[in-house]
Design a protein around this motif. Structure first.
Motif, PDB file in Angstrom:
ATOM      1  N   ASN A 120       0.821  -1.206   0.000  1.00 31.51           N
ATOM      2  CA  ASN A 120       0.000   0.000   0.000  1.00 31.51           C
ATOM      3  C   ASN A 120       0.859   1.262   0.000  1.00 31.51           C
ATOM      4  OD1 ASN A 120      -2.633  -1.046  -0.187  1.00 31.51           O
ATOM      5  ND2 ASN A 120      -2.604  -1.628   1.968  1.00 31.51           N
ATOM      6  N   ALA A 121       2.081   1.154   0.518  1.00 30.79           N
ATOM      7  CA  ALA A 121       3.014   2.282   0.410  1.00 30.79           C
ATOM      8  C   ALA A 121       3.314   2.560  -1.065  1.00 30.79           C
ATOM      9  CB  ALA A 121       4.299   1.981   1.168  1.00 30.79           C
ATOM     10  N   GLN A 122       3.514   1.495  -1.845  1.00 28.57           N
ATOM     11  CA  GLN A 122       3.750   1.672  -3.285  1.00 28.57           C
ATOM     12  C   GLN A 122       2.517   2.257  -3.965  1.00 28.57           C
ATOM     13  OE1 GLN A 122       6.795   0.995  -5.142  1.00 28.57           O
ATOM     14  NE2 GLN A 122       5.537   2.425  -6.335  1.00 28.57           N
ATOM     15  N   PHE A 123       1.345   1.793  -3.585  1.00 31.66           N
ATOM     16  CA  PHE A 123       0.091   2.335  -4.131  1.00 31.66           C
ATOM     17  C   PHE A 123       0.001   3.833  -3.865  1.00 31.66           C
ATOM     18  CE2 PHE A 123      -4.687   2.662  -2.984  1.00 31.66           C
ATOM     19  CZ  PHE A 123      -5.012   3.180  -4.224  1.00 31.66           C
ATOM     20  N   ILE A 124       0.292   4.235  -2.642  1.00 36.29           N
ATOM     21  CA  ILE A 124       0.220   5.656  -2.291  1.00 36.29           C
ATOM     22  C   ILE A 124       1.262   6.458  -3.074  1.00 36.29           C
ATOM     23  CG2 ILE A 124       0.785   7.260  -0.400  1.00 36.29           C
ATOM     24  CD1 ILE A 124      -0.872   5.427   1.437  1.00 36.29           C
ATOM     25  N   LEU A 125       2.449   5.909  -3.236  1.00 34.55           N
ATOM     26  CA  LEU A 125       3.484   6.611  -4.010  1.00 34.55           C
ATOM     27  C   LEU A 125       3.083   6.730  -5.481  1.00 34.55           C
ATOM     28  CD1 LEU A 125       6.709   5.059  -2.458  1.00 34.55           C
ATOM     29  CD2 LEU A 125       5.893   7.416  -2.199  1.00 34.55           C
ATOM     30  N   ASP A 126       2.431   5.712  -6.023  1.00 31.16           N
ATOM     31  CA  ASP A 126       1.951   5.775  -7.412  1.00 31.16           C
ATOM     32  C   ASP A 126       0.917   6.888  -7.569  1.00 31.16           C
ATOM     33  OD1 ASP A 126       3.572   3.631  -8.057  1.00 31.16           O
ATOM     34  OD2 ASP A 126       1.958   2.138  -7.953  1.00 31.16           O
ATOM     35  N   VAL A 127      -0.002   6.982  -6.614  1.00 33.78           N
ATOM     36  CA  VAL A 127      -1.015   8.044  -6.653  1.00 33.78           C
ATOM     37  C   VAL A 127      -0.355   9.404  -6.464  1.00 33.78           C
ATOM     38  CG1 VAL A 127      -3.036   8.998  -5.472  1.00 33.78           C
ATOM     39  CG2 VAL A 127      -2.886   6.534  -5.877  1.00 33.78           C
ATOM     40  N   GLN A 128       0.612   9.451  -5.565  1.00 34.37           N
ATOM     41  CA  GLN A 128       1.339  10.693  -5.307  1.00 34.37           C
ATOM     42  C   GLN A 128       2.009  11.212  -6.581  1.00 34.37           C
ATOM     43  OE1 GLN A 128       5.401  11.089  -3.148  1.00 34.37           O
ATOM     44  NE2 GLN A 128       3.887  11.051  -1.504  1.00 34.37           N
ATOM     45  N   LYS A 129       2.572  10.296  -7.345  1.00 33.92           N
ATOM     46  CA  LYS A 129       3.244  10.681  -8.595  1.00 33.92           C
ATOM     47  C   LYS A 129       2.259  11.262  -9.594  1.00 33.92           C
ATOM     48  CE  LYS A 129       6.500   8.811 -12.013  1.00 33.92           C
ATOM     49  NZ  LYS A 129       7.248   7.595 -12.441  1.00 33.92           N
ATOM     50  N   GLU A 130       1.042  10.718  -9.616  1.00 33.11           N
ATOM     51  CA  GLU A 130       0.028  11.164 -10.579  1.00 33.11           C
ATOM     52  C   GLU A 130      -0.724  12.395 -10.097  1.00 33.11           C
ATOM     53  OE1 GLU A 130      -4.148   9.561 -12.593  1.00 33.11           O
ATOM     54  OE2 GLU A 130      -2.871   8.168 -11.482  1.00 33.11           O
ATOM     55  N   LYS A 131      -1.072  12.429  -8.814  1.00 35.31           N
ATOM     56  CA  LYS A 131      -1.962  13.468  -8.290  1.00 35.31           C
ATOM     57  C   LYS A 131      -1.259  14.525  -7.439  1.00 35.31           C
ATOM     58  CE  LYS A 131      -6.126  11.829  -9.532  1.00 35.31           C
ATOM     59  NZ  LYS A 131      -7.163  12.635 -10.222  1.00 35.31           N
ATOM     60  N   GLY A 132      -0.026  14.230  -7.029  1.00 35.06           N
ATOM     61  CA  GLY A 132       0.671  15.147  -6.126  1.00 35.06           C
ATOM     62  C   GLY A 132       0.622  14.684  -4.687  1.00 35.06           C
ATOM     63  N   SER A 133      -0.476  14.033  -4.324  1.00 36.24           N
ATOM     64  CA  SER A 133      -0.623  13.466  -2.988  1.00 36.24           C
ATOM     65  C   SER A 133      -1.785  12.492  -2.999  1.00 36.24           C
ATOM     66  CB  SER A 133      -0.872  14.550  -1.935  1.00 36.24           C
ATOM     67  OG  SER A 133      -2.174  15.090  -2.069  1.00 36.24           O
ATOM     68  N   PHE A 134      -1.790  11.568  -2.040  1.00 32.42           N
ATOM     69  CA  PHE A 134      -2.903  10.649  -1.919  1.00 32.42           C
ATOM     70  C   PHE A 134      -4.162  11.406  -1.495  1.00 32.42           C
ATOM     71  CE2 PHE A 134      -5.277   7.050  -0.015  1.00 32.42           C
ATOM     72  CZ  PHE A 134      -5.160   6.136  -1.046  1.00 32.42           C
TER      73      PHE A 134
END
Length: 223
Positions: A109-123
């Motif tokens: 889930n840390a990787q999931f959050i980092l993936d979203v962070q890369k796309e959206k700026g933050s979870f």
């Protein structure tokens, strides 16, 4: 399907006054407040929800300071680097709940959050921007891209962080069945769409957030 007027009157009769009813209802966080939550806090809450599933909440909560310590304060960039050997070592740590499947979900889930962070700026941006009138889509997104977020885990996580959502608890499902909106717990796309449409209808009539409508609906079930 009954309208909001009936739902409101039922709850007022049960609690005796508008003030008493309001005191029982949850309040969602604003979009700005959801954006302000840092990604480490989202990962911590996500993990807390996963470990609470099937266990006594007070037991998990009492151990959570130790979880914060062993998972580096749930900093996603640090947690994502935790390999299988380190997770296996945590199975010897009596301070935490030693469930390997759930422990493995944390770096995933840390990787999931980092993936979203890369796309959206933050979870938090993802959570804040998702329209409440399509919140079941957010449940499905979390279940698909996250780890161990199926069933009620996604809506319960959203409720924990303050995102406006209804939660299909046993009482809410019983109330929806009583109104012939569904005939079983909503898991299919068709049933989830029907439930979302019902809540959207009540929201349009009342102006109330989904979480309050969810609570009010649960109050209509007798115990």
């Amino acid at each position: 399907m009954r309208d909001y007027k009936w739902l409101n009157e039922f709850c007022l009769n049960r609690f005796g006054s508008a003030a008493a009813l309001e005191s029982m209802l949850p309040q969602p966080r604003s979009s700005d407040a959801l954006r302000a939550i840092t990604d480490d806090r989202y990962l911590s809450t996500l993990s807390l929800r996963i470990f609470r599933a099937g266990l006594k909440h007070s037991l998990v909560d009492a151990k959570w300071p130790a979880f914060e310590q062993v998972f580096f304060g749930f900093d996603p960039e640090k947690v994502v680097l935790m390999g299988a050997e380190r997770l296996e070592n945590l199975m010897q740590d009596a301070r935490i709940i030693r469930h390997l499947g759930k422990l493995k979900s944390v770096p995933r889930n840390a990787q999931f959050i980092l993936d979203v962070q890369k796309e959206k700026g933050s979870f938090g941006a993802l959570i804040a921007e998702w329209p409440e009138r399509e919140v079941v889509g957010l449940w499905k997104y979390l279940a698909k891209h996250g780890s161990q977020l199926g069933g009620l885990s996604a809506p319960r996580f959203l409720r924990m962080v303050g995102k406006d959502t209804f939660v299909p608890t046993d009482d809410v499902v019983a109330a929806l069945k009583a109104q012939n909106i569904i005939d079983k717990a909503p898991t299919s796309l068709k049933d989830l769409a029907a439930v979302q449409a019902a809540f959207n209808h009540w929201q349009t009539q009342s102006g109330r957030p989904l979480c309050q409508l969810s609570a009010m609906l649960a109050f209509t079930v007798n115990h």
